[in-house]
Design a protein around this motif. Structure first.
Motif, PDB file in Angstrom:
ATOM      1  N   PHE A 163       0.881  -1.255  -0.024  1.00  0.00           N
ATOM      2  CA  PHE A 163      -0.021   0.049  -0.120  1.00  0.00           C
ATOM      3  C   PHE A 163       0.939   1.229  -0.091  1.00  0.00           C
ATOM      4  CE2 PHE A 163      -3.330  -2.796   2.481  1.00  0.00           C
ATOM      5  CZ  PHE A 163      -3.512  -3.215   1.118  1.00  0.00           C
ATOM      6  N   ASP A 164       1.931   1.231   0.767  1.00  0.00           N
ATOM      7  CA  ASP A 164       2.988   2.366   0.675  1.00  0.00           C
ATOM      8  C   ASP A 164       3.477   2.732  -0.644  1.00  0.00           C
ATOM      9  OD1 ASP A 164       2.458   2.763   3.532  1.00  0.00           O
ATOM     10  OD2 ASP A 164       4.321   1.641   4.018  1.00  0.00           O
ATOM     11  N   ARG A 165       3.816   1.536  -1.415  1.00  0.00           N
ATOM     12  CA  ARG A 165       4.396   1.729  -2.636  1.00  0.00           C
ATOM     13  C   ARG A 165       3.240   2.164  -3.608  1.00  0.00           C
ATOM     14  NH1 ARG A 165       5.770  -2.307  -7.559  1.00  0.00           N
ATOM     15  NH2 ARG A 165       3.891  -3.487  -6.520  1.00  0.00           N
TER      16      ARG A 165
ATOM     17  N   MET B  56       3.636   5.398  -5.782  1.00  0.00           N
ATOM     18  CA  MET B  56       3.603   5.429  -7.437  1.00  0.00           C
ATOM     19  C   MET B  56       2.287   6.539  -7.778  1.00  0.00           C
ATOM     20  SD  MET B  56       5.568   3.430  -8.834  1.00  0.00           S
ATOM     21  CE  MET B  56       4.499   3.454 -10.293  1.00  0.00           C
ATOM     22  N   ALA B  57       1.279   6.683  -6.691  1.00  0.00           N
ATOM     23  CA  ALA B  57       0.200   7.846  -7.148  1.00  0.00           C
ATOM     24  C   ALA B  57       0.751   9.071  -7.213  1.00  0.00           C
ATOM     25  CB  ALA B  57      -0.919   7.727  -6.126  1.00  0.00           C
ATOM     26  N   ASP B  58       1.913   9.268  -6.238  1.00  0.00           N
ATOM     27  CA  ASP B  58       2.295  10.647  -6.402  1.00  0.00           C
ATOM     28  C   ASP B  58       3.278  10.861  -7.618  1.00  0.00           C
ATOM     29  OD1 ASP B  58       1.453  11.104  -3.841  1.00  0.00           O
ATOM     30  OD2 ASP B  58       2.903  10.400  -2.831  1.00  0.00           O
ATOM     31  N   ILE B  59       3.824   9.900  -8.154  1.00  0.00           N
ATOM     32  CA  ILE B  59       4.763  10.082  -9.351  1.00  0.00           C
ATOM     33  C   ILE B  59       3.940   9.576 -10.592  1.00  0.00           C
ATOM     34  CG2 ILE B  59       6.754   9.895  -8.107  1.00  0.00           C
ATOM     35  CD1 ILE B  59       7.047   7.227  -9.460  1.00  0.00           C
TER      36      ILE B  59
ATOM     37  N   GLY C 133      -2.234  -0.040 -10.386  1.00  0.00           N
ATOM     38  CA  GLY C 133      -1.962  -0.599  -9.026  1.00  0.00           C
ATOM     39  C   GLY C 133      -1.674  -1.846  -8.891  1.00  0.00           C
ATOM     40  N   SER C 134      -1.370  -2.412  -7.720  1.00  0.00           N
ATOM     41  CA  SER C 134      -0.782  -3.714  -7.501  1.00  0.00           C
ATOM     42  C   SER C 134      -1.740  -4.343  -6.697  1.00  0.00           C
ATOM     43  CB  SER C 134       0.594  -3.561  -6.602  1.00  0.00           C
ATOM     44  OG  SER C 134       1.496  -2.987  -7.522  1.00  0.00           O
ATOM     45  N   VAL C 135      -1.551  -5.886  -6.559  1.00  0.00           N
ATOM     46  CA  VAL C 135      -2.429  -6.723  -5.711  1.00  0.00           C
ATOM     47  C   VAL C 135      -1.252  -7.942  -5.212  1.00  0.00           C
ATOM     48  CG1 VAL C 135      -4.260  -8.429  -5.819  1.00  0.00           C
ATOM     49  CG2 VAL C 135      -4.472  -6.441  -7.169  1.00  0.00           C
ATOM     50  N   ASP C 136      -1.634  -7.942  -4.109  1.00  0.00           N
ATOM     51  CA  ASP C 136      -0.591  -9.153  -3.718  1.00  0.00           C
ATOM     52  C   ASP C 136      -1.064 -10.589  -4.253  1.00  0.00           C
ATOM     53  OD1 ASP C 136      -2.029 -10.621  -0.981  1.00  0.00           O
ATOM     54  OD2 ASP C 136      -2.765  -8.634  -1.673  1.00  0.00           O
ATOM     55  N   ALA C 137      -0.036 -11.269  -4.026  1.00  0.00           N
ATOM     56  CA  ALA C 137      -0.107 -12.715  -4.528  1.00  0.00           C
ATOM     57  C   ALA C 137      -1.215 -13.680  -4.028  1.00  0.00           C
ATOM     58  CB  ALA C 137       1.218 -13.411  -4.489  1.00  0.00           C
ATOM     59  N   VAL C 138      -1.575 -13.404  -2.727  1.00  0.00           N
ATOM     60  CA  VAL C 138      -2.482 -14.129  -1.960  1.00  0.00           C
ATOM     61  C   VAL C 138      -3.810 -13.781  -2.504  1.00  0.00           C
ATOM     62  CG1 VAL C 138      -3.638 -14.500   0.248  1.00  0.00           C
ATOM     63  CG2 VAL C 138      -1.141 -14.452  -0.004  1.00  0.00           C
ATOM     64  N   THR C 139      -4.032 -12.406  -2.500  1.00  0.00           N
ATOM     65  CA  THR C 139      -5.253 -11.852  -3.099  1.00  0.00           C
ATOM     66  C   THR C 139      -5.615 -12.521  -4.547  1.00  0.00           C
ATOM     67  OG1 THR C 139      -5.155 -10.067  -1.675  1.00  0.00           O
ATOM     68  CG2 THR C 139      -6.700  -9.676  -3.307  1.00  0.00           C
TER      69      THR C 139
ATOM     70  N   SER D 189     -10.328  -0.755  -3.052  1.00  0.00           N
ATOM     71  CA  SER D 189      -9.809   0.502  -3.540  1.00  0.00           C
ATOM     72  C   SER D 189      -8.582   0.716  -3.248  1.00  0.00           C
ATOM     73  CB  SER D 189     -10.774   1.757  -3.322  1.00  0.00           C
ATOM     74  OG  SER D 189     -10.858   1.906  -1.930  1.00  0.00           O
ATOM     75  N   LYS D 190      -7.954   0.054  -1.980  1.00  0.00           N
ATOM     76  CA  LYS D 190      -6.688   0.226  -1.492  1.00  0.00           C
ATOM     77  C   LYS D 190      -5.399  -0.203  -2.476  1.00  0.00           C
ATOM     78  CE  LYS D 190      -7.187  -3.934   1.039  1.00  0.00           C
ATOM     79  NZ  LYS D 190      -8.395  -4.356   1.940  1.00  0.00           N
ATOM     80  N   PHE D 191      -5.860  -1.037  -3.157  1.00  0.00           N
ATOM     81  CA  PHE D 191      -4.881  -1.766  -4.091  1.00  0.00           C
ATOM     82  C   PHE D 191      -4.749  -0.833  -5.237  1.00  0.00           C
ATOM     83  CE2 PHE D 191      -6.749  -5.780  -2.338  1.00  0.00           C
ATOM     84  CZ  PHE D 191      -5.512  -6.151  -1.720  1.00  0.00           C
ATOM     85  N   LEU D 192      -5.460   0.087  -5.588  1.00  0.00           N
ATOM     86  CA  LEU D 192      -5.318   1.281  -6.747  1.00  0.00           C
ATOM     87  C   LEU D 192      -4.280   2.319  -6.504  1.00  0.00           C
ATOM     88  CD1 LEU D 192      -8.967   1.683  -7.610  1.00  0.00           C
ATOM     89  CD2 LEU D 192      -7.397   0.498  -8.886  1.00  0.00           C
ATOM     90  N   VAL D 193      -3.635   2.786  -7.532  1.00  0.00           N
ATOM     91  CA  VAL D 193      -2.918   4.059  -7.448  1.00  0.00           C
ATOM     92  C   VAL D 193      -3.572   5.088  -7.914  1.00  0.00           C
ATOM     93  CG1 VAL D 193      -0.874   5.252  -8.570  1.00  0.00           C
ATOM     94  CG2 VAL D 193      -0.558   2.808  -8.094  1.00  0.00           C
ATOM     95  N   ARG D 194      -4.228   5.251  -8.813  1.00  0.00           N
ATOM     96  CA  ARG D 194      -5.257   6.016  -9.263  1.00  0.00           C
ATOM     97  C   ARG D 194      -6.588   5.339  -9.847  1.00  0.00           C
ATOM     98  NH1 ARG D 194      -1.724  11.016 -11.875  1.00  0.00           N
ATOM     99  NH2 ARG D 194      -0.781  11.656  -9.695  1.00  0.00           N
ATOM    100  N   GLY D 195      -7.637   5.834  -9.784  1.00  0.00           N
ATOM    101  CA  GLY D 195      -8.847   5.020 -10.378  1.00  0.00           C
ATOM    102  C   GLY D 195      -8.612   4.728 -11.897  1.00  0.00           C
ATOM    103  N   PHE D 196      -9.459   4.059 -12.398  1.00  0.00           N
ATOM    104  CA  PHE D 196      -9.547   3.671 -13.870  1.00  0.00           C
ATOM    105  C   PHE D 196      -9.610   4.918 -14.783  1.00  0.00           C
ATOM    106  CE2 PHE D 196      -9.969  -0.420 -12.357  1.00  0.00           C
ATOM    107  CZ  PHE D 196      -8.996  -1.250 -12.692  1.00  0.00           C
TER     108      PHE D 196
END
Length: 101
Positions: free
Chosen positions: A34-36, A40-43, A57-63, A94-101
């Protein structure tokens, strides 16, 4: 039996019952993901200009593995990607998104 992968923080637990051998994978701390995503949303570029393709965005492997089982498609297929998009549009994910679609 329990195994912790120090590189990913993924915990794999093996247990047996009358139905057979089971593997449970959990990732108790995905705050770094989530920090990454926040960084990424900032840049990340905005929707205009050079943003013809952009990082969503990113999703972890378990999800990702859980979503793959839910939709019945393999990770990386078009059907799986469509399911991911529907899941990411849900406010719970939505926590997995950097910016929406």
């Amino acid at each position: 039996m329990r195994h912790l992968d120090p590189a990913t923080g993924l915990i794999e637990e093996l247990y047996e019952d009358e139905a057979g051998l089971h593997v449970r994978k959990t990732n108790p701390d995905i705050s770094s993901l989530f920090d990454r995503n926040k960084a990424m949303a900032d840049i990340a570029p905005s929707m205009a200009g050079e943003a013809a393709t952009r990082y969503v965005g990113s999703v972890d492997a378990v999800t990702a593995e859980r979503w793959s089982r839910e939709c019945g498609a393999s990770i990386g297929t078009a059907e799986f990607m469509a399911y991911c998009k529907r899941q990411l549009l849900d406010s719970d994910n939505s926590k997995f998104l950097v910016r929406g679609f």
